[in-house]
Design a protein around this motif. Sequence first.
Motif, short mmCIF file in Angstrom:
data_model
loop_
_atom_site.label_atom_id
_atom_site.label_comp_id
_atom_site.label_asym_id
_atom_site.label_seq_id
_atom_site.Cartn_x
_atom_site.Cartn_y
_atom_site.Cartn_z
N PRO A 8 -1.98 5.87 9.25
CA PRO A 8 -2.81 5.39 8.14
C PRO A 8 -2.77 3.87 8.00
CG PRO A 8 -0.71 6.22 7.30
CD PRO A 8 -0.72 6.49 8.78
N TRP A 9 -3.90 3.31 7.52
CA TRP A 9 -4.03 1.89 7.32
C TRP A 9 -4.28 1.58 5.85
CZ3 TRP A 9 -2.78 -0.40 11.66
CH2 TRP A 9 -3.12 0.18 12.90
N PRO A 10 -3.91 0.38 5.42
CA PRO A 10 -4.41 -0.07 4.12
C PRO A 10 -5.94 -0.07 4.17
CG PRO A 10 -2.66 -1.53 4.91
CD PRO A 10 -3.01 -0.61 6.05
N PRO A 11 -6.60 0.04 3.04
CA PRO A 11 -8.06 0.26 3.05
C PRO A 11 -8.87 -1.01 3.31
CG PRO A 11 -7.28 0.15 0.81
CD PRO A 11 -6.05 0.09 1.67
N ALA B 125 0.81 -1.21 0.00
CA ALA B 125 0.00 0.00 0.00
C ALA B 125 0.85 1.26 0.00
CB ALA B 125 -0.93 0.01 1.21
N ARG C 207 -6.17 7.55 -1.74
CA ARG C 207 -6.89 7.69 -0.46
C ARG C 207 -6.30 6.73 0.57
NH1 ARG C 207 -12.71 7.58 -3.58
NH2 ARG C 207 -12.79 9.82 -4.07
N THR C 208 -6.49 7.09 1.83
CA THR C 208 -5.96 6.29 2.93
C THR C 208 -7.04 6.11 3.99
OG1 THR C 208 -3.79 7.31 2.57
CG2 THR C 208 -4.09 6.10 4.61
N GLU C 209 -7.01 4.95 4.63
CA GLU C 209 -7.97 4.68 5.71
C GLU C 209 -7.42 5.17 7.05
OE1 GLU C 209 -10.00 0.84 7.96
OE2 GLU C 209 -9.73 0.78 5.78
N TRP C 210 -8.28 5.82 7.81
CA TRP C 210 -7.96 6.25 9.17
C TRP C 210 -9.05 5.75 10.11
CZ3 TRP C 210 -3.41 8.78 10.18
CH2 TRP C 210 -2.73 9.27 9.07
N GLN D 131 -5.85 11.99 0.04
CA GLN D 131 -4.55 12.39 0.58
C GLN D 131 -4.44 13.89 0.77
OE1 GLN D 131 -1.69 10.55 -2.04
NE2 GLN D 131 -2.04 8.51 -1.21
N THR E 187 -6.00 15.10 4.13
CA THR E 187 -5.54 14.47 5.37
C THR E 187 -5.39 15.50 6.49
OG1 THR E 187 -4.36 12.72 4.17
CG2 THR E 187 -3.70 13.13 6.45
#
Length: 245
Positions: free
Chosen positions: A230-233, A59, A100-103, A203, A206
């Motif tokens: 941040p996490w992988p989605p 990622a 995009r990134t997962e939070w 992004q 953020t």
Amino acid sequence: MLGVAGENVRVLVEGSLAALVGSVDSRRFGPESLTGNLEDLDWLADKARIHDAVIAAVAASGPVVPLRLATLFSSDDGVRQLLRHRGDEFRRALDAVTGRTEWGVKAYVDPESLADTLSAQHGQGAGEITQRGQSAGSAYLLRRRAQLAARESAESTATAWSRQIHAQLREVCAASRLHPAQDPRLTGRKDWMILNAAYLVDQERTEPFHALVQQFTEWQEGLNVELTGPWPPYSFAAAPGDRHD
């Protein structure tokens, strides 16, 4: 890069898609062995950590659709067949998370502290109930009634806070997912988890997203808000066919 069994992770390419795979011993990772292993929390935590590390590494260099831990195929051809037959679905999933990134956002409140605060604001503290001219039983019932009322008020207030936080965070993200509150045995906390949500954030947005979360950390006394990532989605890249034997 090493996989869950210490094997080298390799790349299989099918058209415009690529899958990272590892070959594992069927005696250790076959259906019968997995049934027991997945109930072993130490084994599961170790394999989940490795699985996540591989996904996070990918990622970092581009969009990825995570598959579930212990997704099994009998051969490389099975993986390629999945990519061929579900290619359009995978491409749509990749498009949805590109850039995009997962939070993760979790919010907690201390129920006793919140109940005491609300009672004090309304002059209804359980300890303030007069017992003059009352029997011990009547005084106890009044105290108990006040405690229950304060608890209900705290639950209502906490629910309202959770909805407000989620509604405002949704305004600065591309997508959101609400997850069930985690068991206190997993969090190690005694307070209420009133929000457990994931947000897919562009992004370039953020910083505004982080700033809004920071505002909530100081929004209400007794409210604790945590940001992770941040996490992988994981919550947004819906992978087609995520379990094949």
